[in-house]
Design a protein around this motif. Structure first.
Motif, PDB file in Angstrom:
ATOM      1  N   ILE A 481       0.652  -1.105  -0.052  1.00 57.02           N
ATOM      2  CA  ILE A 481       0.027  -0.037   0.077  1.00 57.02           C
ATOM      3  C   ILE A 481       0.869   1.159  -0.036  1.00 57.02           C
ATOM      4  N   GLN A 482       0.535   2.386  -0.907  1.00 53.55           N
ATOM      5  CA  GLN A 482       1.193   3.427  -0.815  1.00 53.55           C
ATOM      6  C   GLN A 482       0.478   4.553  -0.082  1.00 53.55           C
ATOM      7  N   PHE A 483       1.042   5.045   0.939  1.00 59.02           N
ATOM      8  CA  PHE A 483       0.440   5.958   1.897  1.00 59.02           C
ATOM      9  C   PHE A 483       0.472   7.630   1.437  1.00 59.02           C
ATOM     10  N   ASP A 484       1.509   7.763   0.761  1.00 56.61           N
ATOM     11  CA  ASP A 484       1.924   9.106   0.364  1.00 56.61           C
ATOM     12  C   ASP A 484       1.989   9.195  -1.325  1.00 56.61           C
ATOM     13  N   ILE A 485       1.739  10.540  -1.408  1.00 60.64           N
ATOM     14  CA  ILE A 485       1.849  11.078  -2.750  1.00 60.64           C
ATOM     15  C   ILE A 485       3.311  11.273  -3.288  1.00 60.64           C
ATOM     16  N   ILE A 486       3.834  10.537  -4.379  1.00 60.65           N
ATOM     17  CA  ILE A 486       4.995  10.837  -4.866  1.00 60.65           C
ATOM     18  C   ILE A 486       5.130  11.612  -5.921  1.00 60.65           C
ATOM     19  N   SER A 487       5.410  12.658  -5.887  1.00 57.35           N
ATOM     20  CA  SER A 487       5.322  13.655  -7.001  1.00 57.35           C
ATOM     21  C   SER A 487       5.992  13.068  -8.336  1.00 57.35           C
ATOM     22  N   PRO A 488       5.527  13.737  -9.321  1.00 58.45           N
ATOM     23  CA  PRO A 488       6.441  13.349 -10.530  1.00 58.45           C
ATOM     24  C   PRO A 488       7.694  14.101 -10.578  1.00 58.45           C
ATOM     25  N   GLY A 535      -4.557   6.357   0.155  1.00 58.86           N
ATOM     26  CA  GLY A 535      -3.602   5.503  -0.153  1.00 58.86           C
ATOM     27  C   GLY A 535      -4.111   4.978  -1.374  1.00 58.86           C
ATOM     28  N   SER A 536      -3.138   4.024  -2.075  1.00 62.00           N
ATOM     29  CA  SER A 536      -3.343   3.378  -3.326  1.00 62.00           C
ATOM     30  C   SER A 536      -2.627   1.787  -3.197  1.00 62.00           C
ATOM     31  N   MET A 537      -3.452   1.052  -3.999  1.00 61.63           N
ATOM     32  CA  MET A 537      -2.803  -0.264  -4.067  1.00 61.63           C
ATOM     33  C   MET A 537      -3.227  -0.948  -5.465  1.00 61.63           C
ATOM     34  N   GLU A 538      -2.408  -1.749  -5.979  1.00 58.48           N
ATOM     35  CA  GLU A 538      -2.940  -2.752  -7.060  1.00 58.48           C
ATOM     36  C   GLU A 538      -4.028  -3.767  -7.073  1.00 58.48           C
ATOM     37  N   VAL A 539      -4.943  -3.410  -7.793  1.00 59.62           N
ATOM     38  CA  VAL A 539      -6.093  -4.600  -7.901  1.00 59.62           C
ATOM     39  C   VAL A 539      -5.984  -5.401  -9.137  1.00 59.62           C
ATOM     40  N   LYS A 540      -6.757  -6.530  -9.034  1.00 61.40           N
ATOM     41  CA  LYS A 540      -6.750  -7.407 -10.092  1.00 61.40           C
ATOM     42  C   LYS A 540      -7.917  -7.434 -10.763  1.00 61.40           C
ATOM     43  N   PHE A 565      -1.693   8.411  10.494  1.00 63.04           N
ATOM     44  CA  PHE A 565      -2.545   9.183  10.523  1.00 63.04           C
ATOM     45  C   PHE A 565      -2.539  10.507   9.760  1.00 63.04           C
ATOM     46  N   ARG A 566      -1.133  10.776   9.215  1.00 66.51           N
ATOM     47  CA  ARG A 566      -1.125  11.859   8.305  1.00 66.51           C
ATOM     48  C   ARG A 566      -1.493  11.737   6.951  1.00 66.51           C
ATOM     49  N   MET A 567      -2.069  12.561   6.440  1.00 60.51           N
ATOM     50  CA  MET A 567      -2.691  12.604   5.169  1.00 60.51           C
ATOM     51  C   MET A 567      -2.365  13.789   4.526  1.00 60.51           C
ATOM     52  N   THR A 568      -2.220  13.675   3.083  1.00 57.41           N
ATOM     53  CA  THR A 568      -1.623  14.915   2.194  1.00 57.41           C
ATOM     54  C   THR A 568      -2.866  15.471   1.633  1.00 57.41           C
ATOM     55  N   SER A 628      -3.777  -2.217 -13.018  1.00 55.80           N
ATOM     56  CA  SER A 628      -5.111  -1.563 -12.430  1.00 55.80           C
ATOM     57  C   SER A 628      -4.495  -1.124 -11.018  1.00 55.80           C
ATOM     58  N   ILE A 629      -4.777   0.148 -10.887  1.00 53.17           N
ATOM     59  CA  ILE A 629      -4.447   0.642  -9.414  1.00 53.17           C
ATOM     60  C   ILE A 629      -5.577   1.332  -9.016  1.00 53.17           C
ATOM     61  N   CYS A 630      -6.014   1.147  -7.654  1.00 55.84           N
ATOM     62  CA  CYS A 630      -7.079   2.128  -6.981  1.00 55.84           C
ATOM     63  C   CYS A 630      -6.615   2.911  -5.972  1.00 55.84           C
ATOM     64  N   TYR A 631      -6.970   4.107  -6.319  1.00 52.33           N
ATOM     65  CA  TYR A 631      -6.786   5.520  -5.374  1.00 52.33           C
ATOM     66  C   TYR A 631      -7.990   5.854  -4.513  1.00 52.33           C
ATOM     67  N   ILE A 632      -7.596   6.022  -3.292  1.00 53.89           N
ATOM     68  CA  ILE A 632      -8.663   6.208  -2.319  1.00 53.89           C
ATOM     69  C   ILE A 632      -8.304   7.434  -1.600  1.00 53.89           C
ATOM     70  N   PHE A 633      -9.587   8.409  -1.548  1.00 52.25           N
ATOM     71  CA  PHE A 633      -9.222   9.671  -1.247  1.00 52.25           C
ATOM     72  C   PHE A 633     -10.444   9.950  -0.112  1.00 52.25           C
ATOM     73  N   GLU A 634     -10.181  10.944   0.533  1.00 51.13           N
ATOM     74  CA  GLU A 634     -11.158  11.627   1.701  1.00 51.13           C
ATOM     75  C   GLU A 634     -11.487  12.975   1.356  1.00 51.13           C
ATOM     76  N   SER A 635     -12.664  13.287   1.090  1.00 52.87           N
ATOM     77  CA  SER A 635     -13.203  14.801   0.995  1.00 52.87           C
ATOM     78  C   SER A 635     -13.868  15.414   2.024  1.00 52.87           C
ATOM     79  N   ASN A 636     -14.242  16.303   1.823  1.00 53.81           N
ATOM     80  CA  ASN A 636     -15.211  17.272   2.875  1.00 53.81           C
ATOM     81  C   ASN A 636     -16.701  16.949   2.764  1.00 53.81           C
ATOM     82  N   ASN A 637     -17.156  15.682   2.775  1.00 53.36           N
ATOM     83  CA  ASN A 637     -18.557  15.364   2.385  1.00 53.36           C
ATOM     84  C   ASN A 637     -18.931  15.903   1.149  1.00 53.36           C
TER      85      ASN A 637
END
Length: 737
Positions: A481-488, A535-540, A565-568, A628-637
């Protein structure tokens, strides 16, 4: 009467009721509840002091009255007897008056004799009154004076010392909370830490002795009120025994019982004082490491399965557009609510409903151990600062457990431990992108897939192919699982090629106005959302929303178990061409997701702030193989709004593609028509040229016929013209022919 006296005897013989005590063991925590209870004891001490002062004044009046009575009796008798010796200018010798006053003096002496001492003379009466005054001074006035001048003043002195120690501790804690996290000065930090240690130790010790004195006061107040009364009654009985033969035996028994009760209370007080002193010594030894503001977590491990917690936190309050203040309050959880209580308050107040809330670590004003709690609807948030790393992690874990509503079960801590353990076995997080690529290499020996728990459900009916799939087939086993955003700028994302000038380039989310034209400037859809990357992770599998739900479950479980607990926070820009993650501070594009590659997107069924999407990219040179990679985010509702925006963007892109293809087809038709028109024009020109040639040939044939009938002059003329024209004329005619 006798019945009333017997009832008094029964009450005196009965055991004293239980004594309320302050909990010395809770002095180190110093919670508002303990302070409230201390306030009750302080009010009781003030009431005792007020009452004892009044009682002291009343008893002092008795003592003064007894002295005055003794002196007045002696003076009255003396004056009555001296009447006959007086020489009045007008009265003369009045033997009647003298004898009458002598008789009155005798009656007064007899009345005093019968009432108090039953003695035979005024000298004996005055002597016994003096003895009574001495007994009242020793048995009545001395105990209450000692209690008033020594015990009550000791309470006031300890109260002032405790208040000073409490203020010093609060000041030390405030200074410690303001320590800079970025510019740490070891010397200053050591001084502040030592200051906190000293002030906390002083407050704890002072508070324990203050509590001990207040607890002792509950015993002393009974002694201080009963012992003077006992001395008063015993002095009066001794006074009456000098001339009374009919002493009430029941009253004497009552006073004996009172004396026994006073002795029992004194013995109980001595035992309790000894126990409290031993408790103070034990707590001083055990609490010494806790005086440090940030104790060692190796000696005091973090409890991650809590569903209830209480303690002091610093709360951030905004006082203006850019200014804020921090206030130290006592916070505690009550069911699914976060409560706070200030010193002096009787009860706590509601801060926030933390059911289904989110909590994350934040950087705030260069302070350490800060975290933010956001309510379920995203309308309310609170930034708090813990005193130590242990409290910081325990608060975050506790709020995470409460947000899952584990506290509603019968054994919440056991269930929290089981949930966290199962989540720990189900995931293998890898916080670094480089580690992710290394872990994605084919292993030498494949491990058996870990068991997965069921997902939260599906919104619609599943297809036959999906129903045959297990959760293990949705997500690849042992997927990091990748928990941080790696900039290009630093690392390339898989399947996302960097364009020239993209790395480290500031991007205006609504189009740039520089020399080069932005790739999103022509897009008719520009929607910006505030999101936090989980976070993000590869899915089948990338054809069902269950993939997104299962990925959410694993990423959230991994974050909770491994205390990530830290989120970017980023800005998500949705356009008709792509999805962009933009740094809100520098406006640098962190990640770019081509919209055609986004094949699936969904929102969590219960927590609408969570959303995710699946990005399908080409892997390696083999174009037929995709990743296929699944990216998960949290928003303000805004999870549903973001998914609706992505769906709208894909529809616009789809219609734009249809319009583009129709336009290209129309252009092709127009090109074919233009070509046909050109061919037709060319054909008409050829036909016109042929007609012109036919006309010229016909004219030439008529000229040849005229030359055969003798028109030589004309022919000669034409030949001469031809000869005059020269070579140019010949070429022109040849071309016309």
């Amino acid at each position: 009467g006798r019945g009333e006296l017997r009832r008094w005897q029964g009450c005196a013989a009965a055991a004293m009721p239980g004594i309320d005590k302050l909990p010395i063991e809770e002095t180190l925590e110093d919670s508002p509840q303990t302070r409230s209870l201390l306030g009750v004891f302080e009010e009781d001490a003030a009431a005792i002091s007020n009452y004892v002062n009044q009682l002291f004044q009343a008893m002092h009046r008795i003592y003064d009255a007894q002295n005055e009575l003794s002196a007045a009796t002696h003076l009255t008798s003396k004056l009555l007897k001296e009447y006959e010796k007086q020489r009045f200018p007008l009265g003369g010798d009045d033997e009647v008056m003298s004898s009458t006053l002598q008789q009155f003096a005798k009656v007064i002496d007899e009345a005093i004799f019968l009432k108090f001492l039953a003695l035979s003379s005024l000298l004996q009466l005055s002597s016994c009154h003096a003895v009574l005054s001495t007994q009242l001074a020793d048995a009545m006035m001395f105990p209450i004076t000692q209690f008033k001048e020594r015990d009550l003043k000791e309470i006031l002195t300890l109260k002032e010392v405790f208040q000073i120690a409490s203020n010093d501790h609060d000041a030390a804690i405030t200074r410690y909370s303001r320590l800079s996290k970025r510019r740490e000065n070891e010397k200053i930090k050591a001084e502040v830490t030592e200051d906190v240690y000293t002030s906390r130790k002083k407050q704890h010790q002072t508070m324990m002795h203050y509590f001990c004195a207040l607890n002792t006061l509950q015993y002393k107040k009974k002694i201080a009120m009963l012992e003077p009364l006992l001395g008063y009654m015993q002095a009066q009985i001794s006074f009456f025994k000098m001339g009374s033969e009919n002493l009430n035996e029941q009253l004497e028994e009552f006073l004996t019982n009172i004396g026994t009760s006073v002795q029992n209370v004194r013995r109980e007080m001595d035992c309790e004082v000894e126990t409290m002193q031993q408790t103070i010594e034990d707590l001083e030894i055990a609490s010494d490491p806790l005086y440090l503001p940030d104790p060692d977590t190796t000696k005091f491990p973090v409890h991650r399965n809590l569903t209830r917690k209480a303690g002091y936190l610093n709360a951030r309050n905004k006082t203006g557009l850019v200014s804020s203040s921090w206030e130290r309050q006592f916070y505690f959880t009550q069911g699914g609510n976060l409560m706070s209580q200030a010193r002096g308050d009787v009860a706590g107040g509601l801060v926030m409903d933390i059911d289904n809330c989110s909590v994350m670590a934040v950087d705030c004003e260069d302070r350490r151990y800060c975290f933010q709690i956001t309510s379920f609807d995203g309308k309310k948030s609170s930034i708090l600062q813990a005193e130590s790393k242990k409290d910081y992690e325990e608060w975050i874990c506790t709020i995470n457990n409460i947000s899952k509503q584990i506290y509603l079960s019968e054994n919440p801590e056991e269930i929290a431990a089981r949930v966290n353990q199962s989540a720990l076995e189900a995931v293998t997080p890898s916080p670094s992108f480089q580690q992710r690529h290394e872990s994605m290499r084919p292993p030498a020996q494949s491990r058996p897939p870990a068991a997965r728990t069921s997902s939260t459900g599906s919104l619609g009916s599943e297809s036959a192919a999906l129903s045959a799939l297990s959760l293990d087939s949705l997500v690849a086993p042992d997927t990091p699982i990748q928990f941080d955003i790696i900039s290009p700028v630093s690392e390339d994302q898989p399947g996302q090629a960097k364009t020239s000038g993209q790395s480290g380039r500031r991007t205006n989310p609504f189009g740039e106005s520089g020399g080069s034209k932005s790739e999103t400037e022509d897009s008719i859809l520009h929607q910006l959302f505030i999101v936090r990357f989980l976070g993000s992770m590869e899915v089948k599998y990338d054809e069902s929303p269950d993939v997104v739900y299962e990925t959410m479950r694993q990423i959230l479980a991994a974050r909770a178990i491994h205390n990530i607990f830290r989120m970017t926070e980023s800005h998500l820009l949705v356009t008709c061409d792509c999805l962009k993650l933009i740094d809100p501070q520098t406006q640098v594009t962190r990640l770019r997701f081509p919209l055609p590659s986004v094949v699936l997107y969904a929102t969590h069924q219960e927590n609408r702030r969570l959303f995710g999407f699946v990005l399908r990219t080409a892997a390696g040179r083999a174009e037929s193989r995709h990743t296929s990679i699944c990216y998960i985010f949290e928003s303000n509702n805004e999870g549903e709004k973001i998914c609706d925006s992505v769906g709208l963007a894909k529809q616009i892109a789809f219609h734009a593609e249809l319009d583009r293809k129709a336009s290209e087809k129309q252009k092709e038709i127009d090109r074919v028509k233009e070509k046909q028109q050109k061919e037709l024009s060319k054909q008409k020109q050829i036909e016109k040229d042929l007609e012109e040639q036919s006309r010229l040939i016909a004219a030439s044939s008529r000229a040849n016929q005229s030359s055969g009938e003798g028109q030589f002059v004309v022919l000669s003329s034409s030949q001469s013209e031809d000869s005059d024209l020269g070579e140019d004329g010949k070429k022109k005619r040849e071309s016309e022919a």
